[in-house]
Design a protein around this motif. Structure first.
Motif, short mmCIF file in Angstrom:
data_model
loop_
_atom_site.label_atom_id
_atom_site.label_comp_id
_atom_site.label_asym_id
_atom_site.label_seq_id
_atom_site.Cartn_x
_atom_site.Cartn_y
_atom_site.Cartn_z
N GLU A 155 0.81 -1.21 0.00
CA GLU A 155 0.00 0.00 0.00
C GLU A 155 0.85 1.27 0.00
OE1 GLU A 155 -2.68 -0.06 3.59
OE2 GLU A 155 -1.67 -1.95 3.79
N ALA A 201 -8.70 -8.47 -0.39
CA ALA A 201 -9.30 -7.15 -0.61
C ALA A 201 -9.34 -6.78 -2.09
CB ALA A 201 -8.51 -6.09 0.16
N ILE A 255 -13.02 -8.70 -7.28
CA ILE A 255 -13.09 -9.61 -8.43
C ILE A 255 -14.32 -9.23 -9.26
CG2 ILE A 255 -13.51 -12.00 -9.12
CD1 ILE A 255 -11.93 -12.88 -6.71
N PRO A 256 -14.14 -9.00 -10.56
CA PRO A 256 -15.28 -8.57 -11.38
C PRO A 256 -16.24 -9.73 -11.69
CG PRO A 256 -13.29 -8.69 -12.71
CD PRO A 256 -12.88 -9.02 -11.33
N ASP A 257 -16.80 -10.29 -10.65
CA ASP A 257 -17.75 -11.39 -10.79
C ASP A 257 -18.64 -11.40 -9.55
OD1 ASP A 257 -19.11 -13.77 -10.71
OD2 ASP A 257 -17.44 -14.97 -11.48
N PRO A 258 -19.91 -10.95 -9.69
CA PRO A 258 -20.77 -10.80 -8.52
C PRO A 258 -20.96 -12.10 -7.74
CG PRO A 258 -21.85 -9.97 -10.51
CD PRO A 258 -20.57 -10.59 -10.95
N GLU A 292 -17.86 -12.66 -5.72
CA GLU A 292 -17.76 -11.64 -4.66
C GLU A 292 -18.66 -11.99 -3.49
OE1 GLU A 292 -16.22 -8.49 -3.97
OE2 GLU A 292 -14.73 -9.21 -5.38
N VAL A 332 -11.22 -8.37 6.33
CA VAL A 332 -11.08 -6.92 6.29
C VAL A 332 -10.16 -6.52 7.44
CG1 VAL A 332 -12.24 -4.71 6.47
CG2 VAL A 332 -13.28 -6.54 5.17
N GLU A 339 -4.91 1.14 9.93
CA GLU A 339 -4.14 1.53 8.76
C GLU A 339 -2.67 1.21 9.00
OE1 GLU A 339 -4.93 5.62 7.96
OE2 GLU A 339 -7.10 5.31 8.00
N ARG A 350 -2.02 -4.73 12.99
CA ARG A 350 -3.23 -5.02 12.21
C ARG A 350 -3.45 -6.52 12.00
NH1 ARG A 350 -2.66 -1.78 6.78
NH2 ARG A 350 -4.92 -1.85 6.65
N GLY A 406 -7.68 7.84 4.60
CA GLY A 406 -8.77 6.92 4.89
C GLY A 406 -9.69 7.46 5.98
N VAL A 411 -6.24 -0.82 -1.36
CA VAL A 411 -7.30 -1.84 -1.37
C VAL A 411 -7.77 -2.25 0.01
CG1 VAL A 411 -7.15 -2.92 -3.63
CG2 VAL A 411 -5.60 -3.65 -1.82
N THR A 412 -6.84 -2.34 0.98
CA THR A 412 -7.30 -2.78 2.30
C THR A 412 -8.20 -1.72 2.93
OG1 THR A 412 -5.37 -1.91 3.46
CG2 THR A 412 -5.22 -4.17 2.67
N ILE A 413 -7.91 -0.45 2.66
CA ILE A 413 -8.74 0.64 3.18
C ILE A 413 -10.03 0.74 2.36
CG2 ILE A 413 -8.78 3.09 3.83
CD1 ILE A 413 -6.62 1.51 5.27
N GLN A 414 -9.91 0.49 1.06
CA GLN A 414 -11.10 0.47 0.20
C GLN A 414 -12.10 -0.56 0.71
OE1 GLN A 414 -11.31 0.67 -4.22
NE2 GLN A 414 -11.37 -1.54 -4.11
N ALA A 415 -11.59 -1.73 1.08
CA ALA A 415 -12.48 -2.78 1.59
C ALA A 415 -13.20 -2.30 2.85
CB ALA A 415 -11.69 -4.05 1.87
N GLN A 416 -12.46 -1.60 3.73
CA GLN A 416 -13.07 -1.07 4.96
C GLN A 416 -14.18 -0.07 4.63
OE1 GLN A 416 -9.93 0.82 7.16
NE2 GLN A 416 -8.87 -1.07 7.65
N GLU A 431 -17.30 -1.63 3.02
CA GLU A 431 -18.04 -2.35 4.04
C GLU A 431 -18.83 -1.37 4.92
OE1 GLU A 431 -16.90 -6.07 6.74
OE2 GLU A 431 -17.14 -5.93 4.57
N ALA A 443 -19.04 -5.26 -8.92
CA ALA A 443 -19.49 -6.65 -8.71
C ALA A 443 -19.75 -6.91 -7.23
CB ALA A 443 -18.44 -7.62 -9.24
#
Ligand SMILES: Nc1ncnc2c1ncn2[C@@H]1O[C@H](COP(=O)(O)OP(=O)(O)O)[C@@H](O)[C@H]1O
Ligand SMILES: Nc1ncnc2c1ncn2[C@@H]1O[C@H](COP(=O)(O)OP(=O)(O)O)[C@@H](O)[C@H]1O
Ligand SMILES: [Mg+2]
Ligand SMILES: [Mg+2]
Lengths: 341, 329
Positions: A58, A275, A278-281, A284, A291, A295, A311, B163, B192-197, B200, B224
């Motif tokens: 990240e 995280a 995936i473009p597939d509902p 998903e 999650v 941070e 974390r 975030g 992405v890990t923050i996006q997932a948070q 949600e 999706a």
């Protein structure tokens, strides 16, 4: 290709690389109050000739700094960078208070190049494409006169651009075209090693695929060794032979690309993977998602022990005190985690 | 077809055009869609396709000039938002309609504490007392996952990470429990890990409050995972629209299919080369005739070069605008 070393030695060998930045502490202008940021803290990896290594993690985890330190665009605080059997981290000299490249590093510039995320920022807006591309050629006195123009036309065709665009300015091009020009410039001197720092992150989805395909094609055609930096694991997996996952200045897992996707061992790699949308509902909906809470901590005040423990869903006492070392758990698969057998 | 009662938002033939130095830019050019109460509609498309301008038009936040007054209708319940005065829409914004942006600093004032900004919303729209407003604001910050909310509420936006600022903006947008939330690329700038948070979080709050969400993104993966229905935009128009399940299982428009195929995926075997849609995204100030996708389309015929295709019915919950699509009336 101007690879000179033995084909069975790695082209690049990085060991215990560290880069620290001195920054003033908050609200203070006095240098005594400055603190060190450990942007990169003990990174080791090597790259075979012709290989693509993906560096993922990240933002702020130290990917760009690693790439820049490998190219000696920033002077490493610690560690070795051996390029084609030469210790290039030593190719610096002191000029007054400042460290500058010595002539050996200047020569190596021809072989080691960088592609940036924002091609616009790296292209001078007042120069035509021709001037932009002839600059490196002139600096290294590679070709002159009409030959130079032919070389530029050839470069533009190599990256899929119409050579007639030479007289135009960067702003006249779309993001994807500008990235092609950025790639052409990186290729101008015929390098064999390229660091591509988020080359597709700023591009539209339909253009990302074009640029990824172009990079794969060039890599094969020109025998390039590519350090591909991105935060998008799906893109990284597509272009890389092996993947190194970084977290807070360190590599936490390194393996071939398919292994990282199929059998990730480090809890951070697992979370990162889960995280990735995936473009597939249907998929998903049925996915088990980890999650992560919180941070990535700041590298100014990194946590003790394992950098990920704050974390990590599995952290134990040991993780809070002891820094896990990189261990080989399978052929070509290394992980830095106390909990991985 | 659904009735207006079920739909909290119904956009009919929306057009928003800009006068620029390069001529007339038809940023949104005849867009129609609806959103049911509590559902999530995804709007997906490349940059410049008109996603933001669509949302901004509904909120009446498009700068005029350079934009002309949007035409068409945007029904919010039985009210046409496009017919409201600035004062009337002002009353709805922040209370019953809310919007969040990719860059939180678009809606957060850097010079005011978070407390000032949140309590003001409650005091203006809800007539809350300062004490009650502060209490509710702290509760909301806790709900969106700000640690030590009671202390951090007195800090300024720049003292929060990207975030965390996104969370603060979501808290502000949801304070009054809006009926529609426009979320314009709320996670594009995040890891992405923050996006997932954040995704949600939006989902949880949506379930709790019953807000309908219009989620703008360029990432089909996000669509999706988070939406009930999806609209695919290209050059200011919706080229395909339907339930997320149908559009992904049975994409009809060549552009939708191209987008899906050009995405590298972690869940499928590796292909050597990715499919790449040829050519460049269109220049809205200088669109080709007929279907604007035709210069990039492998199926294009003379008809496509001449006339814009009508919307064709694929199923009662799925339509696409392409001459090559077999209509299923
Ligand atoms: N020139 C610099 N001076 C001070 N800090 C820096 C500098 N460059 C990077 N950093 C810091 O080093 C860390 C790693 O940054 P970077 O390598 O850019 O990460 P990434 O590319 O993974 O996003 C970050 O905390 C960043 O703020
Ligand atoms: N303030 C403005 N002035 C002129 N043109 C604008 C303005 N805002 C948006 N546009 C144009 O409208 C088109 C659609 O923009 P936008 O809705 O922001 O696209 P998206 O959100 O899909 O990336 C673009 O071509 C853009 O240049
Ligand atoms: Mg970077
Ligand atoms: Mg937008």
């Amino acid at each position: 290709m101007n690879t000179t070393g033995k084909p069975d030695t790695p082209l690049l060998d990085v060991s215990d690389l560290a880069v620290e930045f001195r920054v003033p502490s908050r609200g203070s202008v006095f240098s005594e109050d400055s603190k060190d940021i450990k942007a990169v803290d003990g990174v080791s990896f090597s790259m075979a000739r012709g290989e693509t290594l993906g560096l993922v993690g990240e933002s702020g985890c130290g990917k760009s700094t690693t790439g820049r330190a490998v190219l000696q665009l920033v002077r490493p605080t610690r560690g070795h960078v051996v390029f084609d059997e030469e210790p290039i981290h030593e190719f610096w000299r002191k000029k007054g208070q400042k460290w500058v490249w010595d002539h050996r590093l200047l020569d190596l510039r021809r072989r080691m190049q960088m592609i940036f995320q924002d091609p616009f920022a790296s292209l001078n807006p007042r120069m035509t494409v021709e001037t932009i591309l002839s600059e490196p050629l002139r600096n290294f006195d590679v070709v002159q006169g009409t030959q130079r123009r032919e070389k530029i036309q050839h470069l533009l065709m190599t990256v899929g651009m119409d050579p007639r665009c030479m007289r135009r300015y960067p702003h006249e091009f779309s993001g994807g075209q500008r990235q092609r020009i950025g790639i052409a410039r990186a290729l101008a001197l015929g390098p064999d090693f390229i660091v591509a720092d988020e080359p597709i992150s700023a591009l539209d989805v339909s253009i990302q695929a074009q640029i990824m395909n172009l990079l794969s094609e060039l890599r094969e055609k020109l025998g390039l060794t590519l350090l591909f930096i991105a935060h998008d694991l799906a893109a990284i997996r597509h272009v890389s032979d092996r993947i190194a996952v970084m977290y807070l200045g360190r590599i936490v897992e390194l393996a071939d690309a398919q292994t990282i996707v199929d059998r990730p061992q480090h809890p951070y790699t697992q979370a990162l993977l889960s995280a990735v949308p995936i473009p597939d509902p249907t998929r998903e909906q049925s996915r088990q998602r980890t999650v992560l809470s919180g941070e990535m901590p700041s590298p100014i005040n990194p946590p003790s022990g394992c950098p990920f423990h704050t974390r990590c869903p599995f952290s134990e006492d040991r993780c809070r005190t002891e820094v896990p070392r990189m261990r080989t758990i399978d052929t070509g698969h290394q992980v830095a985690c106390h909990l991985v057998e | 077809m659904t009735t207006r009662d079920e739909n909290i938002l119904e956009v009919c033939n929306l057009r928003t055009h800009f006068r620029t130095d390069d001529g007339l830019v038809k940023a949104v050019d005849g867009v129609s869609f609806s959103v049911k109460r509590g559902e999530t509609l995804g709007i997906v498309g490349e940059s410049g396709s008109g996603k933001s301008v669509t949302c901004l038009s509904a909120m009446q936040l498009v700068p005029r000039p350079p934009a002309s007054h949007p035409t068409g209708e945007i029904y919010f319940g039985n009210t046409d938002l496009l017919g409201l005065t600035e004062h009337e829409i002002e009353k709805l914004r922040g209370e019953r309609l809310a919007m969040i942006f990719q860059d939180p600093l678009t809606s957060l004032n850097p010079y005011l504490t978070i407390a000032r900004q949140l309590t003001e919303v409650l005091e203006v729209h809800r007539g809350a007392t300062p004490t009650a407003a502060r209490r509710t604001s702290i509760e909301m910050l806790e709900r969106v996952g700000i640690p030590d909310a009671a202390e951090r509420i007195d800090q300024y936006p720049h003292q929060f990470s990207g975030g965390m600022r996104q969370r603060v903006m979501i808290a502000m947008a949801l304070l009054c429990g809006p009926e529609v939330l426009f979320a314009d690329e709320p996670t594009t700038a995040l890891d992405v890990t923050i996006q997932a948070q954040i995704l949600e979080l939006i989902k949880d709050l949506q379930t709790a409050i019953g807000t309908a969400v219009v989620l703008v993104t360029h990432d089909l993966g996000v669509v999706a995972g988070t939406t009930d229905r999806v609209a695919v935009m290209y050059a200011g128009r919706i080229v395909e629209e339907g339930t997320t399940a149908e559009v992904f299982a049975n994409p009809q428009h060549p552009y939708t299919r191209g987008l899906l195929e050009s995405m590298p995926r972690i869940d499928t075997p590796l292909q050597k080369t990715l499919y790449a849609i040829p050519g460049l995204p269109p220049d809205l100030g200088n669109l080709p005739t007929g279907c604007p996708f035709h210069p990039r389309c492998g199926l294009a015929t003379d008809q496509c070069r001449k006339t814009y295709p009508d919307s064709k019915t694929v199923s009662s919950t799925h339509r696409a605008s392409c001459w090559e699509v077999e209509a299923n009336e």
